[in-house]
Design a protein around this motif. Structure first.
Motif, PDB file in Angstrom:
ATOM      1  N   ARG A 142      29.542  31.974  45.799  1.00 24.36           N
ATOM      2  CA  ARG A 142      30.934  32.363  46.043  1.00 24.36           C
ATOM      3  C   ARG A 142      31.377  32.148  47.482  1.00 24.36           C
ATOM      4  N   GLU A 184      34.310  33.938  50.086  1.00 24.23           N
ATOM      5  CA  GLU A 184      35.129  35.146  50.180  1.00 24.23           C
ATOM      6  C   GLU A 184      36.283  34.851  51.126  1.00 24.23           C
ATOM      7  N   ASN A 187      36.715  37.226  46.117  1.00 25.16           N
ATOM      8  CA  ASN A 187      35.443  36.486  46.120  1.00 25.16           C
ATOM      9  C   ASN A 187      35.517  35.522  44.947  1.00 25.16           C
ATOM     10  N   GLU A 222      37.773  42.694  46.654  1.00 26.11           N
ATOM     11  CA  GLU A 222      37.565  43.862  47.502  1.00 26.11           C
ATOM     12  C   GLU A 222      38.929  44.192  48.086  1.00 26.11           C
ATOM     13  N   LYS A 279      28.361  33.819  55.477  1.00 26.80           N
ATOM     14  CA  LYS A 279      28.422  35.166  54.920  1.00 26.80           C
ATOM     15  C   LYS A 279      27.313  36.063  55.479  1.00 26.80           C
TER      16      LYS A 279
HETATM   17 MG    MG Z   1      32.663  41.180  50.728  1.00 26.75          MG
END
Ligand code: MG
Ligand code: ADP
Ligand code: ZN
Length: 489
Positions: A215, A217, A201, A11, A268
């Motif tokens: 995952r 991040e 990620n 991202e 997350k």
């Molecule tokens: Mg994200």
């Protein structure tokens, strides 16, 4: 032992360096320089009763990127409120795009040591940046400073598919993307100022599997170096856990620069945590097809295309062409030099990336601001090409041109650096040198060939370095072989 494969998606947040902010008329300022809160109004500071207005230029910048990355632009996209409470966001929500982003389904081809690879772009959307917090601590009482200059600055979020497989690929992608943003003139690429922030990620899976693993991040990396290191570190961390039979927990991590490790920040969040809903104060964003085609046709040549063209058109090697296209103004400078007659591309590259770069480095002046115009550099190269001046003198002349902005021919005349190529003059110099160094000549004649370099040096010294080295060598050879023959006779 089980073999793991890393799976990485990125991202990227890139500020769009428009004149004004995303939803108000405040200027976009350099937040590292401007006085705190000097570019703030009721809209971007989240006062009640205000209305946002979309910045057309920000949309245009975003469309440039979308088209350069071969995305499909949505005819209609929707702004949405992403609700969260944090002091850098006075409204209590960020205006972003969620369900219907500006563009989707693009791609970017990257180049690594193992060849070329296509990375798919999942989506791209417009949003606004948040303010900046500075945490301080005075006599054990912590406090936080808030600067809202950055709040409301247009931000483009670009999300890739999880197509990347290594830290090297991640870096290549980031370098390539930054180059494109700079070429499109939407972002200066100053990563250390936080103008581009990258969040990888990362998950691992058994090689051969096509399922995605859990995952982690990593937040807000703002240099290629920390990006590459953080990814490499995180891959190894997960490999160690999985190899010993443990599980990865889905988390948001930070990169600790001083310890060079990733550290957990929070678990997350999921989309529903943000209670997204369409922004009631903004209508759907409708993009006319004519606007898209207008932007499409005005896109500049991008770095990769330019590098390819430099190789086919000018016969440059891969390395040199990449060096030149790194900066669009540098590539332009190079081509402006080549626009003049009798300039060899290869020697232009050598002079630019050699002497000129070193003068630029020493002075800290960039290519846009140097005193040497492309015409003047071309003139210098022509003088070298015509044998008017040798390499050593040309370097001295270039240094003078760089310092004073003077023309090469004038500097050459003023400093008396014009090369001695005139054969009778050179012949005289050689004759004198031989006469002055009889012993050396003797030992040459009895077979000590290495003395030749010494004699050459003597001639050049007598010429104060200004003699044409080729002409000197030829004349030296000629006179010495004459002596040899008369010796033998
Ligand atoms: Mg994200
Ligand atoms: P968010 O992080 O906001 O929840 P997404 O779920 O859309 O957003 O994914 C963000 C990025 O993470 C994308 O680049 C995507 O390719 C990547 N990604 C998603 N799942 C994985 C995974 N299991 N392993 C690696 N990358 C992933
Ligand atoms: Zn404002």
């Amino acid at each position: 032992m089980a073999q793991f494969e890393a799976v990485i998606g990125l991202e990227i947040h890139a500020e769009l360096q428009t004149a004004s902010k995303m939803f108000c008329a405040c200027p976009v300022v350099d937040t590292t320089k401007a006085a705190p809160n000097s570019a703030v109004c009721p809209v971007c500071s989240g006062m009640p009763g205000v209305l946002p207005v979309v910045n057309r230029c920000a949309v245009e910048y975003a469309l440039r990127v979308a088209l350069a990355l071969h995305c499909t632009v949505a005819p209609t996209s929707i702004f949405a409120r992403k609700n969260y409470f944090y002091p850098d966001l006075p409204k209590g929500y960020q205006i972003s795009q969620f369900e219907q982003p500006l563009a989707h389904n693009g791609m970017l081809d990257i180049q690594t040591s193992t060849g070329e690879k296509r990375i798919r772009i999942r989506r791209m959307h417009l949003e606004e940046d948040a303010g900046k917090l500075t945490h301080r601590n005075q006599n054990n009482s912590p406090y936080t400073l808030i600067d809202l200059n950055r709040a409301g600055v247009p931000l483009l979020e670009i999300v890739t598919e999880p197509d990347l497989r290594s830290a090297e690929e991640v870096r290549a992608f980031a370098v390539m993307l930054r180059g494109i943003l700079r070429y499109l003139e939407v972002n200066s690429g100053d990563m250390d100022k936080g103008l581009i922030r990258i969040e990888p990620n990362i998950s691992l899976r058994l090689s051969g599997s096509d399922e995605l693993g859990t995952r982690a991040e990593i937040k807000n990396l703002n240099s290629f170096r920390s990006l590459e290191r953080a990814v490499a570190y995180e891959i190894e961390r997960q490999r160690a856990l999985l190899s010993s039979g443990q599980l990865i927990s889905q988390e948001t991590m930070g990169w600790d620069e001083s310890r060079q490790v990733t550290v957990p920040q929070r678990s997350k969040e999921a989309a529903h945590d943000y209670r997204y809903f369409p922004e009631p104060d903004l209508p759907p964003l409708v993009i006319e097809p004519q606007w898209i085609s207008k932007i499409q046709s005005s896109l500049p040549e991008l770095p990769k295309e330019k590098a390819d063209r430099f190789q086919t058109e000018y016969g440059l090697n891969h390395y040199d062409s990449l060096l030149l296209v790194d900066d669009r103004s540098l590539a332009d400078y190079f081509e402006n030099v080549l626009a003049y007659p009798r300039v060899d591309p290869k020697s232009a590259v050598n002079w630019i990336t050699g002497e000129l770069f070193s003068l630029m480095n020493q002075s800290g002046i960039d290519i846009l601001h140097i005193a040497v115009s492309p015409l003047q550099l071309a003139q210098l190269l022509q003088l070298v090409d015509m044998g008017e001046i040798n390499q050593t003198s040309a370097k001295a002349v270039l240094a003078e041109m760089f310092a004073t902005g003077g023309n090469p021919a004038e500097i050459l005349a003023a400093q008396g650096l014009r090369q001695i190529s005139d054969s009778s003059h050179v012949s005289e110099l050689v004759q004198t040198a031989l006469a002055d160094n009889l012993e050396a000549v003797e030992s040459y004649l009895v077979g000590k060939e290495t003395v030749l370099n010494f004699l050459f040096g003597q001639v050049m010294r007598a010429a104060k370095g200004k003699a044409n080295p080729e002409v000197v060598r030829r004349e030296l050879d000629r006179q010495l072989s004459e002596l040899k023959e008369s010796d033998a006779a």
